[in-house]
Design an enzyme around this catalytic site. Structure first.
Site, short mmCIF file in Angstrom:
data_model
loop_
_atom_site.label_atom_id
_atom_site.label_comp_id
_atom_site.label_asym_id
_atom_site.label_seq_id
_atom_site.Cartn_x
_atom_site.Cartn_y
_atom_site.Cartn_z
N GLU A 200 -98.10 18.89 -62.16
CA GLU A 200 -98.57 20.22 -61.77
C GLU A 200 -100.14 20.57 -61.53
O GLU A 200 -101.05 20.99 -61.79
CB GLU A 200 -98.39 20.95 -63.34
CG GLU A 200 -98.59 22.52 -62.97
CD GLU A 200 -98.22 23.17 -64.30
OE1 GLU A 200 -97.31 23.12 -64.73
OE2 GLU A 200 -98.94 23.96 -64.50
N HIS B 127 -94.93 33.32 -66.96
CA HIS B 127 -95.30 32.40 -68.34
C HIS B 127 -96.68 32.94 -68.66
O HIS B 127 -96.85 32.73 -69.98
CB HIS B 127 -95.20 31.07 -68.15
CG HIS B 127 -93.66 30.71 -68.22
ND1 HIS B 127 -92.92 30.84 -67.04
CD2 HIS B 127 -92.78 29.80 -68.75
CE1 HIS B 127 -91.63 30.36 -67.43
NE2 HIS B 127 -91.65 29.62 -68.52
N HIS C 259 -96.03 33.66 -72.34
CA HIS C 259 -96.70 32.99 -73.58
C HIS C 259 -97.49 33.45 -74.50
O HIS C 259 -97.44 33.19 -75.69
CB HIS C 259 -97.28 31.65 -72.92
CG HIS C 259 -96.34 30.58 -72.61
ND1 HIS C 259 -96.71 29.54 -71.79
CD2 HIS C 259 -94.89 30.28 -72.63
CE1 HIS C 259 -95.75 28.61 -71.61
NE2 HIS C 259 -94.76 29.12 -72.22
#
Ligand SMILES: NC(=O)c1ccc[n+]([C@@H]2O[C@H](COP(=O)([O-])OP(=O)(O)OC[C@H]3O[C@@H](n4cnc5c(N)ncnc54)[C@H](O)[C@@H]3O)[C@@H](O)[C@H]2O)c1
Ligand SMILES: O=C(O)C(=O)C[C@@H](O)[C@H](O)[C@H](O)COP(=O)(O)O
Ligand SMILES: [Zn+2]
Length: 380
Positions: free
Chosen positions: A245, A256, A260
């Site tokens: 990543e 996300h 999250h």
């Protein structure tokens, strides 16, 4: 895009990572081949299966039977189901049980379960004796299309999602689609959010196919295997190009940053499953992108309509208990987002949208517009 598979066919997707490449085997009843595949991959190996109580009830015996038939010795470690098991306490429990089972460096850990078991067991394998290989046997839709592939493993901190972890690739993924028959409808739906994610972030044709075929996928028709294989191909491609990543892989984080924070704000509880948080998060990312003039409101609406059509939550108000318990306020949500792993030099990174099928990485996002946006959404 490939033609839909015949129901009975199995398909293998290669995750091209050089000397750490591995296969994802997808199809009905492929669990029966686990033992012979493990024995062929690692002759003489011993294994420990990590699973949760619910999955154990349905699928532990067939898994053990497959290994036994191939002469592969195994032991079992069963944890509580649910997000709460991605914790320091359960990591300790699993690590100590693996040590007690004398799992050696050349042995294998087998993660049998959803994303919780996969992330937890994968991380335990990554740190046991400084690294033991592991096999993913994903049993939820979410795990079959996303978490079993790509090597992100870890646990949650009370301060945020997946904050303690390691990249540790599995050596094999066995995704038996017949095991999904025992998954609850709500969990299946939550996993579907990550399927839709691949269309929304990079494949408009796949999204259009999902709009037409979602009923077949939910009903367990041939479209289900096709959706799983297409998702795995998309993820395998991204992971093979950007394993750690440093760039493109961040696109898989669409929805996300919001999602999250919402999971943390609801205490990693059954109020909001991960996939449900991703669903709300993707709609918020689309609407925020529309507010910035990046995506048309038609396209943003198209995303929300499809997720809503399959019964996924799309608004903060859809989160269980919103009316009674509320949620954190905009400042608290922003504080949770500050722990996102994409943060660079204190600045937020968001995955935003230019169209259905075209996501972009937006670095250096100022907090104030995000705060104002969230405040408006909390009141909407
Ligand atoms: N590592 C990654 O790349 C990645 C990607 C996406 C999500 N995740 C993580 O995955 C987790 C969510 O995964 P999940 O949605 O699979 O949740 P989960 O692992 O909690 O599984 C969902 C529930 O379904 C049950 N279950 C699983 N398979 C079943 C089956 N075949 N039959 C009956 N019940 C079954 C489980 O016991 C559990 O109660 C989150 O922690 C998320 O952060 C990780
Ligand atoms: O594999 C990835 O990369 C992803 O981002 C997939 C996500 O669906 C998954 O939830 C992942 O665990 C989130 O990663 P994180 O780095 O934000 O914890
Ligand atoms: Zn996810």
């Amino acid at each position: 895009m490939t033609a839909p598979l015949k129901h009975s066919a199995s398909v293998t997707v290669d995750v091209a990572l050089g000397d750490r490449a591995y296969d994802i085997v997808i199809g009905r009843d492929v669990l029966q081949s686990l033992g012979e595949r493990v024995a062929a991959l690692r002759p003489g190996v011993r294994t420990a299966i990590v699973t949760d109580r619910t999955v154990a009830k349905h699928w532990l015996e067939p898994t053990e039977a497959s290994l036994a038939a191939a002469g592969v010795p195994t032991s079992r470690i069963v944890v509580e189901e649910g997000e709460g098991s991605k914790s320091y306490a359960t990591l300790t429990e699993v690590s100590e049980a693996l040590i007690a089972a004398k799992i050696e460096r050349n042995d294998l850990v087998i993660a049998l379960g959803g994303g919780v078991v996969g992330d937890l067991a994968g991380f335990a394998a990554a740190i046991l004796r400084r690294g033991v290989d592991f096999v993913q046997v994903p049993t939820s839709l979410l795990a079959q299309v996303d978490s079993s592939v790509g090597g992100k493993t870890g646990i949650n901190s009370p301060q945020g999602k997946n904050l303690i972890g390691a990249f540790h690739q599995p050596v094999l993924v066995i995704a038996d689609t017949s095991v999904l028959d025992t998954l609850s409808p709500r969990q299946f739906r939550a996993g579907y959010a990550e399927v839709a994610k691949y269309g929304i972030l990079g494949d408009e044709a796949f999204f259009a196919w999902l709009e037409k075929n979602h009923t077949d996928i939910f009903a367990g028709g041939a479209g289900r295997e096709h959706a799983i294989a297409t998702s795995c191909r998309a993820k395998a491609g991204v992971v093979s190009r950007d394993e750690r990543e440093t760039g493109e892989r961040a696109l898989l984080n669409l929805g996300h940053t919001f999602g999250h924070a919402l999971e943390a704000a609801t205490g990693f509880s059954d109020r909001l499953f991960h996939g449900e948080g991703v669903s709300v998060g993707m709609v918020l990312a689309a609407e925020f992108s529309a507010q910035l003039g990046m995506i048309s409101s038609d396209d943003a609406g198209r995303i929300a309509r499809h997720l809503s059509a399959v019964g996924l939550p799309t608004r903060l108000q859809d989160i269980a208990g919103f009316a009674q318990e509320g949620l954190a306020d905009a400042d608290a949500l922003l504080a949770l987002m500050a722990q996102d792993k994409k943060v660079k030099r204190g600045k937020l990174t968001f995955i935003l949208l230019e169209a259905v099928g075209r996501a972009v990485i937006a670095n250096n996002v100022e907090p104030q517009p995000v705060r104002d946006f969230l405040q408006a959404k909390l009141k909407a």
